[in-house]
Design an enzyme around this catalytic site. Structure first.
Site, PDB file in Angstrom:
ATOM      1  CB  CYS A 138      18.332  58.300 -54.358  1.00 16.33           C
ATOM      2  SG  CYS A 138      18.355  57.570 -55.936  1.00 16.33           S
ATOM      3  CG  ASN A 179      16.022  53.479 -56.625  1.00 21.02           C
ATOM      4  OD1 ASN A 179      15.375  54.674 -56.181  1.00 21.02           O
ATOM      5  ND2 ASN A 179      17.290  53.364 -56.292  1.00 21.02           N
ATOM      6  CG  HIS A 229      16.724  55.637 -51.381  1.00 27.90           C
ATOM      7  ND1 HIS A 229      15.662  55.742 -52.052  1.00 27.90           N
ATOM      8  CD2 HIS A 229      17.708  55.462 -52.006  1.00 27.90           C
ATOM      9  CE1 HIS A 229      16.271  55.647 -53.404  1.00 27.90           C
ATOM     10  NE2 HIS A 229      17.346  55.377 -53.391  1.00 27.90           N
TER      11      HIS A 229
HETATM   12  O1  UT7 Z   1      19.316  54.768 -55.407  1.00 26.64           O
HETATM   13  C1  UT7 Z   1      20.638  55.255 -55.643  1.00 26.64           C
HETATM   14  C2  UT7 Z   1      21.579  54.136 -55.015  1.00 26.64           C
HETATM   15  N1  UT7 Z   1      21.675  53.004 -55.736  1.00 26.64           N
HETATM   16  C3  UT7 Z   1      21.759  51.831 -55.189  1.00 26.64           C
HETATM   17  O2  UT7 Z   1      21.993  51.888 -54.081  1.00 26.64           O
HETATM   18  C4  UT7 Z   1      22.029  50.652 -55.984  1.00 26.64           C
HETATM   19  C5  UT7 Z   1      23.347  49.769 -55.418  1.00 26.64           C
HETATM   20  N2  UT7 Z   1      23.409  48.611 -56.035  1.00 26.64           N
HETATM   21  C6  UT7 Z   1      22.753  47.644 -56.202  1.00 26.64           C
HETATM   22  O3  UT7 Z   1      21.695  47.513 -55.413  1.00 26.64           O
HETATM   23  C7  UT7 Z   1      23.218  46.146 -56.656  1.00 26.64           C
HETATM   24  O4  UT7 Z   1      24.914  46.427 -56.715  1.00 26.64           O
HETATM   25  C8  UT7 Z   1      22.517  45.828 -58.090  1.00 26.64           C
HETATM   26  C9  UT7 Z   1      21.374  45.346 -57.736  1.00 26.64           C
HETATM   27  C10 UT7 Z   1      22.695  47.082 -59.010  1.00 26.64           C
HETATM   28  C11 UT7 Z   1      23.445  44.785 -58.655  1.00 26.64           C
HETATM   29  O5  UT7 Z   1      23.576  43.627 -57.938  1.00 26.64           O
HETATM   30  P1  UT7 Z   1      25.020  42.884 -57.633  1.00 26.64           P
HETATM   31  O6  UT7 Z   1      24.998  41.882 -56.575  1.00 26.64           O
HETATM   32  O7  UT7 Z   1      26.191  44.024 -57.236  1.00 26.64           O
HETATM   33  O8  UT7 Z   1      25.225  42.450 -59.236  1.00 26.64           O
HETATM   34  P2  UT7 Z   1      26.524  42.764 -60.052  1.00 26.64           P
HETATM   35  O9  UT7 Z   1      26.327  44.143 -60.570  1.00 26.64           O
HETATM   36  O10 UT7 Z   1      27.842  42.354 -59.419  1.00 26.64           O
HETATM   37  O11 UT7 Z   1      26.374  42.065 -61.092  1.00 26.64           O
HETATM   38  C12 UT7 Z   1      26.355  40.108 -60.964  1.00 26.64           C
HETATM   39  C13 UT7 Z   1      26.122  39.513 -62.222  1.00 26.64           C
HETATM   40  C14 UT7 Z   1      26.926  40.145 -63.731  1.00 26.64           C
HETATM   41  O12 UT7 Z   1      27.133  39.038 -64.360  1.00 26.64           O
HETATM   42  P3  UT7 Z   1      28.850  38.355 -64.163  1.00 26.64           P
HETATM   43  O13 UT7 Z   1      29.581  39.768 -64.612  1.00 26.64           O
HETATM   44  O14 UT7 Z   1      29.003  37.990 -62.768  1.00 26.64           O
HETATM   45  O15 UT7 Z   1      28.525  37.486 -65.170  1.00 26.64           O
HETATM   46  C15 UT7 Z   1      25.832  41.058 -64.097  1.00 26.64           C
HETATM   47  O16 UT7 Z   1      25.997  41.000 -65.824  1.00 26.64           O
HETATM   48  O17 UT7 Z   1      24.619  40.044 -62.707  1.00 26.64           O
HETATM   49  C16 UT7 Z   1      24.519  40.225 -63.993  1.00 26.64           C
HETATM   50  N3  UT7 Z   1      23.382  41.205 -64.339  1.00 26.64           N
HETATM   51  C17 UT7 Z   1      22.242  40.490 -64.199  1.00 26.64           C
HETATM   52  N4  UT7 Z   1      21.716  39.463 -64.505  1.00 26.64           N
HETATM   53  C18 UT7 Z   1      20.327  39.215 -64.684  1.00 26.64           C
HETATM   54  C19 UT7 Z   1      23.003  42.592 -63.844  1.00 26.64           C
HETATM   55  N5  UT7 Z   1      21.871  42.634 -64.021  1.00 26.64           N
HETATM   56  C20 UT7 Z   1      21.131  41.655 -64.316  1.00 26.64           C
HETATM   57  C21 UT7 Z   1      20.013  41.484 -64.360  1.00 26.64           C
HETATM   58  N6  UT7 Z   1      19.309  40.339 -64.731  1.00 26.64           N
HETATM   59  N7  UT7 Z   1      18.857  42.481 -64.493  1.00 26.64           N
END
Ligand code: UT7
Length: 323
Positions: A113, A280, A250
């Site tokens: 990225c 992204n 980005h």
């Molecule tokens: O380009 C390179 C750099 N990449 C990035 O910068 C990405 C950085 N990270 C992010 O943007 C965020 O961390 C994400 C968008 C990937 C995830 O958001 P988050 O607020 O950190 O969510 P999380 O991973 O902590 O997940 C929260 C909950 C989980 O459920 P539990 O464990 O709380 O029950 C996940 O299983 O959301 C669940 N979850 C989803 N639910 C519905 C994860 N993906 C999904 C989904 N739909 N697509």
């Protein structure tokens, strides 16, 4: 002194648009979750038989047209990509062929990225050293082919696309009022390889592999690293965030853009946002955002732009550009 100035921009997005609702029909997710956690509403996905080099070439053709120069005038092509058509040759040489060029130097950069920032920095160094005069710097990706379409935590986040700029050698005074690339800073830290990676490769499994990410941890590092590298880049030319007309970041997550803006004490209105429409697109996201804001007239002559990105490796970097 020689300055590398961006004299043209171009972008290309595949015609196939996939909405959050389309994805909700395939994996257990919802439009609400994706919009609330990421700001993404849709992404473009390449058609079968449409390769990264095709996207890159289309963006390059648009950038050359906006610069008003021909491929024959270009003597350097740098393509940032993690999704080349083949393991080798370099995607940049495929683009060179597709542009009908038989001269110049073409190579790829692998920084995921952050790839466009790395490519821009290398091209700037080759231009300001006097080795090259007109460069095409391209970020192009078909991340849809690296995704595990059953992993809802990653498959909703990415899209395909390409963005390109044309850099030209011009004479500058050395002051921060010069037009062109004024400063850049790159970083990497391989201790974090396992937070964002692909679980395959030509030298290990002999397969392409699929993208794996510990999203929450990447998020945390992104906000800290991006704000720091922006400050460091501006400090190199004795400027501060208050001097920035537009941040061209980005586009990984709208919440990262908001948090970075807050850390820099800048209003969100000064950040170019395309993550809602493009998702992204890895190395393509910065040049696509730049092209969007140039074409819609937001970016004006004399504006100070701050380009920044962070990605797998970890890698991160920023560049200050006077438009
Ligand atoms: O380009 C390179 C750099 N990449 C990035 O910068 C990405 C950085 N990270 C992010 O943007 C965020 O961390 C994400 C968008 C990937 C995830 O958001 P988050 O607020 O950190 O969510 P999380 O991973 O902590 O997940 C929260 C909950 C989980 O459920 P539990 O464990 O709380 O029950 C996940 O299983 O959301 C669940 N979850 C989803 N639910 C519905 C994860 N993906 C999904 C989904 N739909 N697509």
């Amino acid at each position: 002194m020689i300055r590398a100035r961006i004299i043209g921009t171009g972008g290309y997005l595949p015609t196939n648009i996939v909405s959050n609702a389309d994805l909700a029909a395939r994996v257990e997710t919802s439009d609400e979750w994706i919009v609330e956690r990421t700001g993404i509403r849709q992404r473009h996905i390449a058609a079968e038989g449409e390769f990264t080099s095709d996207l890159a070439t289309a963006a390059a053709v648009a950038a050359l047209a906006s610069a008003g120069i021909a491929a024959a005038d270009v003597d350097l092509i740098v393509v940032a990509t993690a999704t080349p058509d083949q393991t080798f040759p370099a995607c940049a040489t495929v683009v060179q062929k597709k542009l009908g060029m038989t001269h110049g130097v073409a190579f790829d950069i692998a920084a995921v990225c952050s790839g466009f920032l790395y490519a821009l920095t290398v091209a700037d160094a080759l231009i300001t050293s006097g080795a090259h005069r007109n460069a095409l710097v391209i970020g192009a990706e078909t991340f849809s082919r690296l995704l595990d379409w059953e992993d809802r935590a990653t498959c909703v986040l990415f899209g395909d696309g390409a963005g390109a700029v044309v850099l030209r050698a011009e004479t500058g005074t050395g002051a921060a009022t010069d037009r062109g690339i004024l400063a850049h800073r790159l970083h990497s830290d391989g201790r974090y390889n396992d937070l964002l990676f692909v679980d395959g490769g030509p030298g290990s499994t002999g397969t392409t592999g699929k993208l794996r990410m510990k999203g929450r941890e990447v998020f945390r590092h992104a906000v800290v690293n991006l704000a720091a590298v922006v400050g460091e880049t501006l400090g190199a030319i004795d400027l501060t965030p208050a001097d920035i007309a537009w941040i061209v970041p980005h586009q990984a997550n709208f919440r990262i853009l908001e948090a970075t803006a807050k850390k820099l004490d800048l209003p969100i209105g000064r950040i170019v946002v395309t993550v809602d429409a493009h998702a992204n697109t890895s190395a393509a996201s910065v040049p696509l955002a730049l092209d969007t804001a140039v074409r819609d007239g937001r970016i004006k002559t004399g504006d100070l732009l701050l380009l920044e990105a962070m990605g797998g490796g970890f890698t991160w970097g920023a560049a200050a550009v006077r438009w």
